[in-house]
Design a protein around this motif. Structure first.
Motif, short mmCIF file in Angstrom:
data_model
loop_
_atom_site.label_atom_id
_atom_site.label_comp_id
_atom_site.label_asym_id
_atom_site.label_seq_id
_atom_site.Cartn_x
_atom_site.Cartn_y
_atom_site.Cartn_z
N VAL A 42 -12.46 20.51 4.09
CA VAL A 42 -13.32 19.57 4.83
C VAL A 42 -13.58 20.02 6.26
N ILE A 43 -12.59 20.60 6.90
CA ILE A 43 -12.73 20.98 8.32
C ILE A 43 -13.13 22.44 8.48
N HIS A 44 -12.47 23.33 7.73
CA HIS A 44 -12.74 24.76 7.88
C HIS A 44 -13.77 25.30 6.88
N ASP A 45 -14.23 24.44 5.98
CA ASP A 45 -15.28 24.80 5.02
C ASP A 45 -14.92 26.04 4.21
N GLN A 46 -13.68 26.07 3.74
CA GLN A 46 -13.20 27.16 2.91
C GLN A 46 -13.01 26.66 1.47
N PRO A 47 -13.12 27.53 0.47
CA PRO A 47 -13.05 27.10 -0.93
C PRO A 47 -11.63 26.78 -1.39
N TYR A 48 -11.12 25.66 -0.92
CA TYR A 48 -9.82 25.16 -1.33
C TYR A 48 -10.01 23.84 -2.08
N PRO A 49 -9.29 23.64 -3.18
CA PRO A 49 -9.45 22.41 -3.96
C PRO A 49 -8.66 21.25 -3.35
N MET A 50 -9.25 20.08 -3.32
CA MET A 50 -8.55 18.87 -2.87
C MET A 50 -7.81 18.32 -4.09
N LEU A 51 -6.80 19.06 -4.50
CA LEU A 51 -6.12 18.83 -5.77
C LEU A 51 -5.06 17.73 -5.67
N ASP A 52 -5.38 16.58 -6.23
CA ASP A 52 -4.42 15.49 -6.34
C ASP A 52 -4.31 15.09 -7.81
N VAL A 53 -3.61 14.01 -8.09
CA VAL A 53 -3.43 13.61 -9.49
C VAL A 53 -4.75 13.26 -10.16
N ASN A 54 -5.72 12.83 -9.38
CA ASN A 54 -7.00 12.43 -9.95
C ASN A 54 -7.84 13.64 -10.38
N MET A 55 -7.95 14.63 -9.50
CA MET A 55 -8.64 15.86 -9.89
C MET A 55 -7.90 16.53 -11.03
N ALA A 56 -6.57 16.52 -10.96
CA ALA A 56 -5.77 17.13 -12.01
C ALA A 56 -6.06 16.48 -13.36
N ARG A 57 -6.20 15.17 -13.37
CA ARG A 57 -6.48 14.46 -14.62
C ARG A 57 -7.78 14.92 -15.26
N VAL A 58 -8.81 15.04 -14.45
CA VAL A 58 -10.12 15.47 -14.97
C VAL A 58 -10.04 16.89 -15.52
N LEU A 59 -9.43 17.78 -14.78
CA LEU A 59 -9.31 19.17 -15.22
C LEU A 59 -8.49 19.29 -16.49
N GLU A 60 -7.39 18.56 -16.55
CA GLU A 60 -6.52 18.65 -17.72
C GLU A 60 -7.17 18.06 -18.97
N ARG A 61 -7.88 16.97 -18.80
CA ARG A 61 -8.54 16.38 -19.96
C ARG A 61 -9.61 17.31 -20.52
N TYR A 62 -10.30 17.99 -19.66
CA TYR A 62 -11.39 18.85 -20.11
C TYR A 62 -10.88 20.20 -20.62
N PHE A 63 -9.97 20.81 -19.86
CA PHE A 63 -9.55 22.18 -20.17
C PHE A 63 -8.21 22.28 -20.91
N GLY A 64 -7.37 21.26 -20.82
CA GLY A 64 -6.06 21.33 -21.44
C GLY A 64 -4.95 21.04 -20.44
N LYS A 65 -3.80 20.58 -20.93
CA LYS A 65 -2.72 20.10 -20.09
C LYS A 65 -1.97 21.22 -19.36
N ARG A 66 -1.44 20.85 -18.20
CA ARG A 66 -0.57 21.76 -17.46
C ARG A 66 0.81 21.78 -18.09
N LYS A 67 1.64 22.73 -17.66
CA LYS A 67 2.97 22.87 -18.22
C LYS A 67 4.06 22.29 -17.33
N LYS A 68 3.83 22.27 -16.02
CA LYS A 68 4.83 21.77 -15.09
C LYS A 68 4.47 20.36 -14.62
N ALA A 69 5.49 19.56 -14.36
CA ALA A 69 5.26 18.17 -13.96
C ALA A 69 4.57 18.08 -12.60
N ASP A 70 4.97 18.91 -11.67
CA ASP A 70 4.44 18.86 -10.30
C ASP A 70 3.20 19.74 -10.20
N ILE A 71 2.07 19.12 -9.89
CA ILE A 71 0.81 19.87 -9.85
C ILE A 71 0.82 20.95 -8.78
#
Length: 211
Positions: free
Chosen positions: A126-155
């Motif tokens: 948001v501030i430095h305009d670099q390609p970093y994901p704002m990865l929280d449980v909500n983004m993780a949910r969308v990605l996992e539902r579409y592409f498949g589940k993660r293996k570790k509990a902590d994102i």
């Protein structure tokens, strides 16, 4: 990933939320403050309460100079007020000592007390305009539902999910695709009762196809 990204951006252009803190004109202080307040609190709640909080605390110094008990009272409507007040006060003291300057590289950001992975990623985006994901449980949910589940509990420590998230934002308008994923998670791909019938990704979504 191209299909996923293009469809989510198409949806966002028509349905994305228009929050005050997404404006370019707001200060860096406000941008970081918002990300702290958004953790485990609904964006709509933050949007409603934010103007009053900023009016009382317009800068890092104003928070740093406040008694912790008073800050807790101000943060009660946001929830998790004791934990959040302590973290925000410590961060404010640190930022005052830095004259409000934020490092431009991730490793230096993550070394600042009270700035975890999510906040550091958000600052980079948001501030430095670099390609970093704002990865929280909500983004993780969308990605996992579409592409498949993660293996570790902590994102934060799951290589598969981290790689997916960085691939998602590896485009010129990375900040916009971050917001698209977060809004899509809040409005369509909800934790409970997702609106699969309204989803433009359902025909290639693993979660939907397995239902």
């Amino acid at each position: 990933m191209d299909v996923f990204r293009n469809k989510i951006l198409t949806w966002y252009n028509q349905n994305g939320r228009n929050f005050y803190w997404r404006r370019k004109s707001i200060s860096k202080y406000q941008k970081v403050l918002v990300e702290v307040l958004l953790q485990r609190t609904k964006a709509e709640t933050v949007a409603k309460l934010l103007p009053g909080f900023i009016s009382s605390y317009p800068s890092w110094r104003s928070i740093a100079n406040t008694e912790l008990s008073a800050l807790e009272d101000a943060l009660k409507p946001f929830g998790l007020y004791r934990q959040r007040a302590k973290r925000l006060h410590s961060l404010s003291v640190e930022m005052v000592s830095r004259n409000g300057r934020l490092p431009r590289d991730y490793n230096s950001l993550i070394a600042i007390p009270m700035i975890g992975q999510y906040i550091a990623y958000s600052i980079m985006s948001v501030i430095h305009d670099q390609p970093y994901p704002m990865l929280d449980v909500n983004m993780a949910r969308v990605l996992e539902r579409y592409f498949g589940k993660r293996k570790k509990a902590d994102i934060r420590y799951d290589p598969y999910l981290q790689e997916l998230a960085f691939e998602l934002v590896n485009i010129e308008n990375s900040r916009q695709v971050n917001w698209a994923a977060l809004d899509f998670a809040a409005l369509i791909c909800k934790a409970r009762n997702p609106k699969c019938d309204e989803c433009n990704l359902k025909n290639s979504c693993l979660y939907y196809l397995k239902e």
